[in-house]
Design a protein around this motif. Sequence first.
Motif, mmCIF file in Angstrom:
data_model
loop_
_atom_site.group_PDB
_atom_site.id
_atom_site.type_symbol
_atom_site.label_atom_id
_atom_site.label_comp_id
_atom_site.label_asym_id
_atom_site.label_seq_id
_atom_site.Cartn_x
_atom_site.Cartn_y
_atom_site.Cartn_z
ATOM 1 N N GLN A 1 67.084 29.674 88.521
ATOM 2 C CA GLN A 1 65.139 29.245 87.644
ATOM 3 C C GLN A 1 65.647 28.503 86.928
ATOM 4 O O GLN A 1 64.564 27.076 86.697
ATOM 5 N N PHE A 2 66.817 28.786 85.719
ATOM 6 C CA PHE A 2 66.556 27.220 85.565
ATOM 7 C C PHE A 2 66.375 26.412 85.285
ATOM 8 O O PHE A 2 66.313 25.271 85.442
ATOM 9 N N VAL A 3 67.762 26.104 86.386
ATOM 10 C CA VAL A 3 68.269 24.481 86.624
ATOM 11 C C VAL A 3 66.577 24.392 87.644
ATOM 12 O O VAL A 3 66.786 23.006 87.790
ATOM 13 N N ARG A 4 65.610 24.950 88.516
ATOM 14 C CA ARG A 4 63.869 25.223 89.240
ATOM 15 C C ARG A 4 63.919 23.811 87.549
ATOM 16 O O ARG A 4 62.963 22.842 88.187
ATOM 17 N N PHE A 5 63.397 24.910 86.670
ATOM 18 C CA PHE A 5 62.764 24.229 85.604
ATOM 19 C C PHE A 5 63.548 23.143 84.870
ATOM 20 O O PHE A 5 62.143 21.692 84.771
ATOM 21 N N ALA A 6 64.689 23.094 84.661
ATOM 22 C CA ALA A 6 65.125 22.153 84.434
ATOM 23 C C ALA A 6 65.291 20.479 85.294
ATOM 24 O O ALA A 6 65.004 19.367 84.354
ATOM 25 N N ALA A 7 65.057 20.873 86.447
ATOM 26 C CA ALA A 7 65.284 19.481 87.076
ATOM 27 C C ALA A 7 63.883 19.248 87.172
ATOM 28 O O ALA A 7 63.742 17.855 87.532
ATOM 29 N N LEU A 8 62.507 19.964 87.155
ATOM 30 C CA LEU A 8 61.654 20.102 87.433
ATOM 31 C C LEU A 8 60.941 18.872 86.142
ATOM 32 O O LEU A 8 60.420 17.089 86.128
ATOM 33 N N TYR B 1 59.747 0.548 88.406
ATOM 34 C CA TYR B 1 60.977 0.810 89.652
ATOM 35 C C TYR B 1 60.218 1.934 90.015
ATOM 36 O O TYR B 1 59.652 2.722 90.091
ATOM 37 N N LYS B 2 58.474 1.664 90.698
ATOM 38 C CA LYS B 2 58.082 2.236 91.838
ATOM 39 C C LYS B 2 58.392 3.301 92.696
ATOM 40 O O LYS B 2 57.890 4.378 93.203
ATOM 41 N N ASN B 3 60.277 2.793 93.546
ATOM 42 C CA ASN B 3 60.732 3.187 94.778
ATOM 43 C C ASN B 3 61.215 4.712 93.847
ATOM 44 O O ASN B 3 61.131 5.845 94.605
ATOM 45 N N GLU B 4 61.547 4.508 92.853
ATOM 46 C CA GLU B 4 62.640 5.176 92.057
ATOM 47 C C GLU B 4 62.082 6.040 91.896
ATOM 48 O O GLU B 4 61.733 7.541 91.436
ATOM 49 N N ALA B 5 60.723 5.751 90.851
ATOM 50 C CA ALA B 5 59.597 7.042 90.749
ATOM 51 C C ALA B 5 59.515 7.880 91.606
ATOM 52 O O ALA B 5 59.348 8.928 91.146
ATOM 53 N N PHE B 6 58.572 7.156 92.676
ATOM 54 C CA PHE B 6 58.062 7.849 93.816
ATOM 55 C C PHE B 6 59.236 8.720 93.937
ATOM 56 O O PHE B 6 59.194 10.080 94.124
ATOM 57 N N VAL B 7 60.404 8.088 94.442
ATOM 58 C CA VAL B 7 62.045 9.502 94.916
ATOM 59 C C VAL B 7 61.852 10.641 93.489
ATOM 60 O O VAL B 7 62.353 11.774 94.215
ATOM 61 N N TYR B 8 61.416 10.336 92.439
ATOM 62 C CA TYR B 8 62.674 11.027 91.313
ATOM 63 C C TYR B 8 60.848 12.351 91.083
ATOM 64 O O TYR B 8 61.021 12.893 90.573
ATOM 65 N N LEU B 9 59.149 11.750 91.609
ATOM 66 C CA LEU B 9 59.038 12.517 91.230
ATOM 67 C C LEU B 9 58.494 13.215 92.956
ATOM 68 O O LEU B 9 57.965 14.703 92.327
ATOM 69 N N ALA B 10 58.400 13.286 94.027
ATOM 70 C CA ALA B 10 59.010 13.694 94.674
ATOM 71 C C ALA B 10 60.396 14.908 94.922
ATOM 72 O O ALA B 10 59.773 16.311 95.079
ATOM 73 N N LEU B 11 61.505 14.776 93.606
ATOM 74 C CA LEU B 11 62.410 15.422 93.374
ATOM 75 C C LEU B 11 61.918 16.488 92.879
ATOM 76 O O LEU B 11 62.111 17.567 92.411
ATOM 77 N N ALA B 12 61.308 16.323 91.143
ATOM 78 C CA ALA B 12 60.125 17.203 90.596
ATOM 79 C C ALA B 12 59.465 18.208 91.421
ATOM 80 O O ALA B 12 59.691 19.409 91.532
ATOM 81 N N VAL B 13 58.925 17.406 92.454
ATOM 82 C CA VAL B 13 57.841 18.092 92.940
ATOM 83 C C VAL B 13 58.373 19.565 94.148
ATOM 84 O O VAL B 13 58.473 21.000 93.511
ATOM 85 N N LEU B 14 59.658 19.256 94.157
ATOM 86 C CA LEU B 14 60.742 20.110 95.704
ATOM 87 C C LEU B 14 61.420 21.140 94.863
ATOM 88 O O LEU B 14 61.616 21.929 95.123
#
Length: 98
Positions: A26-33, A48-61
């Motif tokens: 749970q901590f990892v999920r919050f820290a990753a978000l 860096y739009k492509n990189e921003a999109f990837v990080y945003l998708a990972l935050a949601v995941l």
Amino acid sequence: MEKLLKIFLFIFLFGCLIDFPYGYYQFVRFAALVGFGYLAFNANEQGYKNEAFVYLALAVLFQPFIKIALGRTIWIIVDVMVGIGLIVSLFFPKSKTK
């Protein structure tokens, strides 16, 4: 700051391979978000739009509020792939897309 954050996220994600109490995950999920959210914001601010999109998708995941049930095996694969991607991103230059 960005490099240090990527290293910490890498360590946290690879820590998920060890059998820790559920609170660690749970901590990892919050820290990753928070971490991926910051990386997405920072990448977007730098253009860096492509990189921003990837990080945003990972935050949601990884977000802890609405859990995405993938099963332990798939989460391990995701953690390893994302962790390796973070380390690789430290050594390769970014490409700007407008």
